[in-house]
Design an enzyme around this catalytic site. Structure first.
Site, PDB file in Angstrom:
ATOM      1  N   ALA A  65       0.865  -1.178   0.000  1.00 32.89           N
ATOM      2  CA  ALA A  65       0.000   0.000   0.000  1.00 32.89           C
ATOM      3  C   ALA A  65       0.900   1.226   0.000  1.00 32.89           C
ATOM      4  O   ALA A  65       2.058   1.155   0.436  1.00 32.89           O
ATOM      5  CB  ALA A  65      -0.883  -0.019   1.237  1.00 32.89           C
ATOM      6  N   GLY A 110       0.506  -5.153   0.681  1.00 37.96           N
ATOM      7  CA  GLY A 110      -0.671  -5.219  -0.194  1.00 37.96           C
ATOM      8  C   GLY A 110      -0.349  -5.842  -1.552  1.00 37.96           C
ATOM      9  O   GLY A 110      -1.240  -6.370  -2.218  1.00 37.96           O
ATOM     10  N   GLU A 133       4.469  -5.148   6.917  1.00 38.39           N
ATOM     11  CA  GLU A 133       3.651  -4.145   7.613  1.00 38.39           C
ATOM     12  C   GLU A 133       4.066  -3.935   9.064  1.00 38.39           C
ATOM     13  O   GLU A 133       3.936  -2.840   9.605  1.00 38.39           O
ATOM     14  CB  GLU A 133       2.162  -4.544   7.581  1.00 38.39           C
TER      15      GLU A 133
HETATM   16  N1  DAK Z   1       4.549   3.223  -0.720  1.00 37.20           N
HETATM   17  C1  DAK Z   1       4.946   4.407  -1.258  1.00 37.20           C
HETATM   18  N2  DAK Z   1       6.133   4.580  -1.876  1.00 37.20           N
HETATM   19  C2  DAK Z   1       6.968   3.528  -1.925  1.00 37.20           C
HETATM   20  C3  DAK Z   1       6.628   2.260  -1.376  1.00 37.20           C
HETATM   21  C4  DAK Z   1       5.341   2.129  -0.747  1.00 37.20           C
HETATM   22  N3  DAK Z   1       4.903   0.976  -0.239  1.00 37.20           N
HETATM   23  N4  DAK Z   1       7.661   1.422  -1.563  1.00 37.20           N
HETATM   24  C5  DAK Z   1       8.605   2.123  -2.215  1.00 37.20           C
HETATM   25  N5  DAK Z   1       8.191   3.396  -2.427  1.00 37.20           N
HETATM   26  C6  DAK Z   1       8.923   4.483  -3.092  1.00 37.20           C
HETATM   27  C7  DAK Z   1      10.074   4.975  -2.226  1.00 37.20           C
HETATM   28  O1  DAK Z   1       9.591   5.911  -1.281  1.00 37.20           O
HETATM   29  C8  DAK Z   1      10.982   5.581  -3.265  1.00 37.20           C
HETATM   30  O2  DAK Z   1      10.442   6.835  -3.640  1.00 37.20           O
HETATM   31  P1  DAK Z   1      11.426   8.116  -3.889  1.00 37.20           P
HETATM   32  O3  DAK Z   1      12.174   8.315  -2.631  1.00 37.20           O
HETATM   33  O4  DAK Z   1      12.288   7.691  -5.048  1.00 37.20           O
HETATM   34  O5  DAK Z   1      10.472   9.236  -4.231  1.00 37.20           O
HETATM   35  C9  DAK Z   1      10.809   4.658  -4.457  1.00 37.20           C
HETATM   36  O6  DAK Z   1       9.570   3.962  -4.247  1.00 37.20           O
HETATM   37  C10 DAK Z   1      11.918   3.615  -4.569  1.00 37.20           C
HETATM   38  O7  DAK Z   1      12.032   2.971  -3.318  1.00 37.20           O
HETATM   39  P2  DAK Z   1      13.410   2.866  -2.510  1.00 37.20           P
HETATM   40  O8  DAK Z   1      14.312   4.009  -2.799  1.00 37.20           O
HETATM   41  O9  DAK Z   1      13.062   2.598  -1.090  1.00 37.20           O
HETATM   42  O10 DAK Z   1      14.042   1.565  -3.181  1.00 37.20           O
HETATM   43  P3  DAK Z   1      15.012   0.493  -2.506  1.00 37.20           P
HETATM   44  O11 DAK Z   1      15.489  -0.390  -3.596  1.00 37.20           O
HETATM   45  O12 DAK Z   1      16.036   1.143  -1.608  1.00 37.20           O
HETATM   46  O13 DAK Z   1      14.054  -0.375  -1.557  1.00 37.20           O
HETATM   47  C11 DAK Z   1      12.046  -1.589  -0.985  1.00 37.20           C
HETATM   48  C12 DAK Z   1      13.006  -1.121  -2.120  1.00 37.20           C
HETATM   49  C13 DAK Z   1      10.832  -2.233  -1.632  1.00 37.20           C
HETATM   50  C14 DAK Z   1      12.768  -2.620  -0.114  1.00 37.20           C
HETATM   51  C15 DAK Z   1      11.664  -0.351  -0.131  1.00 37.20           C
HETATM   52  O14 DAK Z   1      11.182   0.667  -1.013  1.00 37.20           O
HETATM   53  C16 DAK Z   1      10.595  -0.657   0.878  1.00 37.20           C
HETATM   54  O15 DAK Z   1      10.870  -1.209   1.945  1.00 37.20           O
HETATM   55  N6  DAK Z   1       9.365  -0.235   0.562  1.00 37.20           N
HETATM   56  C17 DAK Z   1       8.240  -0.364   1.481  1.00 37.20           C
HETATM   57  C18 DAK Z   1       7.757  -1.768   1.464  1.00 37.20           C
HETATM   58  C19 DAK Z   1       6.651  -1.967   2.458  1.00 37.20           C
HETATM   59  O16 DAK Z   1       6.799  -1.708   3.687  1.00 37.20           O
HETATM   60  N7  DAK Z   1       5.513  -2.416   1.965  1.00 37.20           N
HETATM   61  C20 DAK Z   1       4.402  -2.667   2.789  1.00 37.20           C
HETATM   62  C21 DAK Z   1       3.612  -1.411   2.794  1.00 37.20           C
HETATM   63  S1  DAK Z   1       2.357  -1.492   4.014  1.00 37.20           S
HETATM   64  C22 DAK Z   1      -4.707  -0.805   5.185  1.00 37.20           C
HETATM   65  C23 DAK Z   1      -4.826  -1.837   4.315  1.00 37.20           C
HETATM   66  C24 DAK Z   1      -3.720  -2.426   3.813  1.00 37.20           C
HETATM   67  C25 DAK Z   1      -2.464  -2.009   4.180  1.00 37.20           C
HETATM   68  C26 DAK Z   1      -2.362  -0.967   5.057  1.00 37.20           C
HETATM   69  C27 DAK Z   1      -3.457  -0.375   5.568  1.00 37.20           C
HETATM   70  N8  DAK Z   1      -5.831  -0.144   5.676  1.00 37.20           N
HETATM   71  C28 DAK Z   1      -6.404  -0.676   6.876  1.00 37.20           C
HETATM   72  C29 DAK Z   1      -5.760   1.297   5.608  1.00 37.20           C
HETATM   73  C30 DAK Z   1      -1.290  -2.574   3.622  1.00 37.20           C
HETATM   74  C31 DAK Z   1      -0.094  -2.080   4.033  1.00 37.20           C
HETATM   75  C32 DAK Z   1       1.097  -2.262   3.286  1.00 37.20           C
HETATM   76  O17 DAK Z   1       1.143  -2.832   2.223  1.00 37.20           O
END
Ligand code: DAK
Length: 259
Positions: A65, A110, A133
């Site tokens: 997400a 997500g 998450e």
């Molecule tokens: N959201 C927004 N932007 C993201 C992103 C994300 N999930 N993942 C990556 N980006 C963006 C980064 O901010 C960066 O943007 P800029 O700084 O260039 O503007 C760009 O994509 C490239 O990312 P990185 O520079 O971080 O790239 P790396 O190779 O260093 O790292 C990575 C790649 C995938 C390991 C890292 O980006 C990372 O850890 N990303 C987050 C992954 C994550 O935590 N995903 C889970 C998200 S939480 C809900 C329902 C569902 C959910 C939540 C609430 N409701 C109840 C409301 C679900 C939640 C999730 O999915």
């Protein structure tokens, strides 16, 4: 609604590409609403026989997400987003045609939940899977706490959800999370080959098989066995069943009518 975050190629094997590569194809409200629209569109079009979902670029399928968008959300908006996500994942599961996730990179949070709402997952050997998450003080919110243990068993699901660690494509294959691992340039051809093979079967039978398989993941065994009998009955009553069995006896290829 004009599609601005998805590329949708409508064809017998439809292709949906989540297209926000700069944010690693993260899911915001708009992406999920556009997905809902595409699903409504294909659901009512018998010409579409299967669907493939992938991510734009070579880094991510969907990295979760959209975390930046989530920081702006009120509690009510967060809950609405969660409900919207659940509705869309469920409509993917219940879609009468099969959906194949072609995972080209990160499938996190997500993104993994989106892939798990598909019928099968084909991944490039660069793909990485996880439910990180917990690092954001969240838990999976689009069905991951329920679908992941059903797919890979409780010990491994607990490991992924409680540590937030990622696994590579080979491990995901070994754990039974995905169906196939291929070289990156073979990803879409492999997904297409799988989709075409399924699309060559009777659509009515594919629909009923999918419904019975979903029952296996969501119902008690007793209820699922009853549903199988009904689904089998629907297949048996179809013109395609008559054609399929006759074609076998007559040693020829069947011609499906989807009836
Ligand atoms: N959201 C927004 N932007 C993201 C992103 C994300 N999930 N993942 C990556 N980006 C963006 C980064 O901010 C960066 O943007 P800029 O700084 O260039 O503007 C760009 O994509 C490239 O990312 P990185 O520079 O971080 O790239 P790396 O190779 O260093 O790292 C990575 C790649 C995938 C390991 C890292 O980006 C990372 O850890 N990303 C987050 C992954 C994550 O935590 N995903 C889970 C998200 S939480 C809900 C329902 C569902 C959910 C939540 C609430 N409701 C109840 C409301 C679900 C939640 C999730 O999915």
């Amino acid at each position: 609604m004009e599609l601005t975050n998805l590329i949708f190629e409508k064809a017998p094997i439809a292709l949906v590409t989540v297209n926000r590569p700069k944010a690693l194809n993260a899911l915001n409200v708009r992406v999920v609403e556009e997905l809902a629209q595409v699903l409504r569109d294909v659901r009512h079009d018998p010409a579409v026989r299967a669907m493939i979902i992938t991510g734009a670029g070579d880094r991510a399928f969907v990295a979760g997400a959209d975390i930046a968008a989530m920081t702006e959300m009120s509690t009510v908006e967060g809950l609405e987003f969660c409900r919207l996500g659940h509705r869309v994942m469920q409509s993917m599961e219940e879609l009468p045609i099969p959906i194949i996730a072609a995972v080209n990179g990160f499938a996190l949070g997500g993104g993994l939940e989106l892939a798990m709402a598909c019928d099968m997952i084909v991944a490039s050997d660069k793909a990485r899977f996880g439910q990180p998450e917990i690092n954001l003080a969240l838990i999976p919110g689009f069905g991951g706490t329920q679908r992941l243990p059903r797919r890979i068993g409780h010990p491994r699901a607990r490991q992924l959800i409680l540590t937030g660690d990622m696994i590579d494509a080979r491990t995901a294959l070994e754990w039974g999370l995905i169906n196939q691992v291929v070289a990156p340039d073979q990803l879409l051809p492999a997904a297409r080959q799988l989709a075409e093979k399924i699309a060559s079967k009777s659509p009515i039978t594919v629909r009923e098989a999918k419904a019975a398989l979903i029952a296996a993941a969501t119902m008690t065994e007793d209820a699922g066995l009853k549903l199988e009998q009904q689904a089998f009955g629907v297949c048996f009553a179809s013109a395609d069943r008559v054609e399929g069995t006759r074609a076998f006896v007559e040693k020829r290829d069947p011609k499906w009518q989807g009836k």
